[in-house]
Design an enzyme around this catalytic site. Structure first.
Site, short mmCIF file in Angstrom:
data_model
loop_
_atom_site.label_atom_id
_atom_site.label_comp_id
_atom_site.label_asym_id
_atom_site.label_seq_id
_atom_site.Cartn_x
_atom_site.Cartn_y
_atom_site.Cartn_z
N LYS A 23 90.51 -24.67 -8.52
CA LYS A 23 90.41 -25.95 -9.23
C LYS A 23 91.14 -25.83 -10.55
O LYS A 23 90.70 -25.12 -11.44
CB LYS A 23 88.96 -26.34 -9.50
CG LYS A 23 88.88 -27.66 -10.27
CD LYS A 23 87.60 -27.81 -11.03
CE LYS A 23 87.63 -29.04 -11.92
NZ LYS A 23 88.69 -28.98 -12.95
N GLU A 63 85.40 -15.57 -19.79
CA GLU A 63 86.43 -15.28 -20.77
C GLU A 63 86.51 -16.45 -21.71
O GLU A 63 86.97 -17.52 -21.34
CB GLU A 63 87.77 -15.03 -20.11
CG GLU A 63 88.79 -14.72 -21.16
CD GLU A 63 90.18 -14.92 -20.65
OE1 GLU A 63 91.05 -15.16 -21.51
OE2 GLU A 63 90.39 -14.88 -19.45
N CYS A 99 93.83 -18.09 -26.73
CA CYS A 99 92.60 -17.42 -27.13
C CYS A 99 92.90 -16.19 -27.96
O CYS A 99 92.07 -15.76 -28.75
CB CYS A 99 91.78 -17.06 -25.91
SG CYS A 99 92.71 -16.17 -24.68
N GLU A 139 86.86 -20.79 -34.37
CA GLU A 139 88.14 -20.90 -33.68
C GLU A 139 88.84 -22.22 -34.02
O GLU A 139 88.22 -23.28 -34.02
CB GLU A 139 87.93 -20.80 -32.18
CG GLU A 139 89.23 -20.70 -31.41
CD GLU A 139 88.99 -20.40 -29.94
OE1 GLU A 139 89.81 -19.69 -29.35
OE2 GLU A 139 87.97 -20.87 -29.40
#
Length: 495
Positions: A160, A236, A270, A370
């Site tokens: 997906k 992750e 990331c 972040e």
């Protein structure tokens, strides 16, 4: 009831690009069941034959290379000039994981310690049904870390993609099909959040592999924990990756590397460099050179070859990034590159100017939370001790980089090795950043997730549903984590 449709909006134009229809609950159940059936046959195919299909898959993917960069730009906004890099990385990772497949999946014999009349060994077998949720920001790079090892290990995959990059999964599956992969061993499914949760709850799903935000990862973990059975989960998640520039660093080399590490893909990685600590003795020189290296960036239409800084993925992301910068400035930070340097970066658009912030500290979100955008904070430090403390002062722990002249100064290499021991992070770089070596384990600590991808320690799957969600990173896909160990204990001689 009319079927639900997802539409991908091109970031720089805000125009609809492509639409896909979600399956119904019953259709999704049939897809999962079809994958389960196909997998039972696929796992019986000899490993060398599976590897051969994997190598042909790489060849088929190469044939698509010219079409992918523009297609990616229209889906997620990365400059077309940078698309070739993801293709190279995809091929590099694929070839490496194929090169270690036979040894990684071989039986572990214990013949040197077997007693007379006994034979013992450990084999790797597929897990079961695995749901993998993959990101939009590097959709090919992240997906190959999980999908290819899963299939080579004898698993079936339901892939997906993120709603932002639906065509990436379709190309992936097409290359595998053209390579000779049997029907239903890989299938692409587009799922709403509700259908995603229903898939996780399906009893035939045994493992969930997610790359995305901390919030999304927490939701996946909770749903998996409450589902029937004991599903394995690999997460992750994000990063707030730091760099430390020691007093003896070569600035002519270090600065361009860190500028690229901060602003490549508009900082939407990331493992992008989001905070930099610089020794006070070279701080002013570093900052001046960093600004000068940032000014030449060309922010604009990502489909033009001269553009090297594109939009961020959405208007929501642009607004969130601008607010984080505005809050830092209100708290005392100074932006050394006003948006007037980049006239395309207007409020109400997805174009965000690269931001170089100084006079920052850890009371500001820009140094703690972040950003996932083209923003970097640069803070002065007086020692290695202070740098270590600040680098660890984060809820994340994905990568960190140290910049020092280890070639000429043995004590600098010793200092680096101290950072390796004391940093709370999955990867520690010396004089490089923002790079995944397929031979090394990719992993994180704290809120950056759990699990491992790449290297021999990554993962193998039985049936994998790969969902592409927000963005994150990629930990959980190689050959160990996505297979299970089965011990075989034979007493051959009974008299």
């Amino acid at each position: 009831m009319a079927p639900e449709i997802q539409t991908t909006v091109t970031p720089h134009s805000q125009k609809p690009y492509i639409s896909r229809t979600y399956p119904s609950q019953s259709e999704l159940d049939k897809i999962i069941q079809g994958a389960a059936i196909a997998q039972k046959t696929w796992e019986k195919v000899p490993l060398d034959a599976r590897i051969a299909i994997g190598r042909k898959f790489v060849d088929e993917f190469r044939k698509m290379s010219d079409e992918i960069p523009l297609e990616l730009s229209l889906q997620m906004g990365r400059p077309v000039s940078q698309g070739a890099g993801e293709i190279r990385g995809f091929i590099e990772r694929s070839e490496y994981m194929l090169s270690i497949a036979a040894s990684s999946l071989a039986d572990v014999t214990l013949e040197t310690t077997d007693k007379p009349g006994f034979r013992r060994y450990i084999k790797r077998v597929p897990l079961g049904v695995v749901l993998v949720i993959a990101p939009w920001n590097f959709p090919y790079l992240v997906s190959v870390n999980s999908v290819l090892p899963a299939i080579i290990s004898g698993n079936a995959v339901l892939l997906k993609p993120s709603p932002q990059t639906p065509l990436t999964a379709e190309r992936f599956a097409l290359a595998l099909t053209r390579a000779g992969l049997p029907e239903n061993v890989i299938q692409v499914v587009h799922l709403s959040p509700e259908l995603t949760n229903q898939a996780i709850n399906n009893p035939s799903i045994d493992f969930v592999s997610f790359t995305g935000s901390v919030q999304g990862g927490r939701s996946v973990a909770k749903t998996s924990a409450n589902a029937v059975g004991f599903k394995g989960v690999a997460l992750e998640l994000g990063g707030k990756d730091p760099a430390y520039v020691r007093a003896d660093a070569n600035l002519d080399y270090t600065v361009p590397e860190l500028v690229d590490g901060a602003f490549f893909n508009s900082g939407q990685s990331c493992c992008a460099v989001e905070r930099i600590y610089v020794h006070e003795s070279i701080y002013d020189a570093f900052v001046e050179k960093f600004v000068e290296n940032t000014k030449p960036y060309r922010l604009g239409d990502p489909t033009l070859k001269e553009t090297n800084l594109g939009p961020v993925v959405s208007l929501t992301s642009a607004e969130r990034i601008r607010k984080q910068v505005a809050d830092a400035v209100a708290a005392g930070a100074k932006n050394l590159l006003p948006e007037s340097f980049f006239p395309q970066a207007k409020i109400g658009t997805t174009y965000v100017a690269p931001q170089v912030l100084v006079d920052v500290n850890h009371t500001m979100d820009v140094m703690k939370e972040e950003t996932f955008g083209p923003v970097v904070g640069i803070q002065k430090v007086s020692s290695d001790d202070e740098a270590i403390r600040l680098m660890n002062d984060s809820p994340y722990g994905l990568t960190a980089s140290i910049w020092t002249n280890a070639n000429d100064n043995p004590q600098s290499e010793e200092a680096f090795l101290r950072f390796v021991e004391e940093l709370e992070t999955g990867t520690v770089f010396l004089n490089r950043c923002d790079y995944l070596d397929p031979a090394l384990a990719w992993c994180g600590v704290k809120d950056s997730g759990r699990g491992v991808s790449l290297s021999k320690f990554g993962a193998s799957f039985h049936i994998v549903i790969i969902l592409a969600g927000s963005w994150l990173m990629d930990f959980f896909k190689g050959y160990d984590q996505l297979t299970r160990a089965q011990s075989v204990h034979m007493k051959i001689k009974t008299s």
